[in-house]
Design an enzyme around this catalytic site. Structure first.
Site, PDB file in Angstrom:
ATOM      1  NE  ARG A 144      92.555 121.099 -34.172  1.00 54.81           N
ATOM      2  CZ  ARG A 144      92.462 122.330 -33.714  1.00 54.81           C
ATOM      3  NH1 ARG A 144      91.305 122.848 -33.387  1.00 54.81           N
ATOM      4  NH2 ARG A 144      93.536 123.074 -33.599  1.00 54.81           N
ATOM      5  CD  GLU A 181      99.253 119.992 -30.169  1.00 54.57           C
ATOM      6  OE1 GLU A 181      99.276 118.750 -30.099  1.00 54.57           O
ATOM      7  OE2 GLU A 181      98.536 120.602 -30.974  1.00 54.57           O
ATOM      8  NE  ARG A 188      92.351 116.838 -37.203  1.00 48.89           N
ATOM      9  CZ  ARG A 188      93.261 117.507 -36.499  1.00 48.89           C
ATOM     10  NH1 ARG A 188      93.480 117.185 -35.234  1.00 48.89           N
ATOM     11  NH2 ARG A 188      93.936 118.496 -37.034  1.00 48.89           N
TER      12      ARG A 188
END
Length: 160
Positions: free
Chosen positions: A48, A56, A90
């Site tokens: 990330r 999004e 992540r």
């Protein structure tokens, strides 16, 4: 004296764990700020991008942000400076490629917000402010909705 060495050892271990540098090849782009990296030892890492948030899926400019990230790093060798892991496992990292920082490049292109909830980096904020002022990328829309607000409104709708 033993206590001093123990504390020093603990501080060193923490800094190693939380500021790790990793190199590898980008093998998949999930969205504008998330991708998969294959390390030299064949470990697959979900990454990330640090301190920014791209639109999004289903938000305006989501596809453009994903394409920008793909054009910038897909199938390339990159270097990560991992800051920490998030709740999804992540690696949150600064991503460096071609002498560039992906967080900065996404902000310059007007394809991300500076994620001020997690960052007080003045350089990143200045890059967002400049893109807003010049109406670059998503900033052509006067009512651009930050991804964290968009996610929150979707959660509220689902709960009703």
């Amino acid at each position: 004296m033993f206590r001093f060495y123990l504390i020093s050892f603990f501080i060193c271990i923490c800094s190693i764990l939380y500021s790790q540098e990793i190199e590898g090849k980008v093998v998949a782009i999930t969205d504008g700020d998330t991708f998969k990296l294959l390390t030299h030892d064949s470990t697959l890492i979900r990454v990330r991008v640090a301190n920014i948030d791209c639109p999004e899926r289903k938000q305006p400019f989501s596809k453009k942000a994903k394409q920008f990230t793909s054009d910038a790093i897909f199938n390339k060798q990159v270097e990560l400076k991992v800051l920490k892991k998030d709740r999804y496992g992540r690696s949150i990292a600064y991503v460096f490629y071609d002498n560039k920082n992906l967080s900065e490049e996404l902000l310059k292109a007007g394809l991300a917000w500076h994620y001020v909830k997690y960052s007080d980096d003045k350089t990143l904020q200045n890059l967002e402010d400049k893109a807003r002022k010049e109406k670059v990328g998503l900033w052509i829309e006067a009512d651009a909705i930050a991804p964290w607000d968009w996610r929150s409104s979707r959660k509220k709708r689902k709960q009703q």
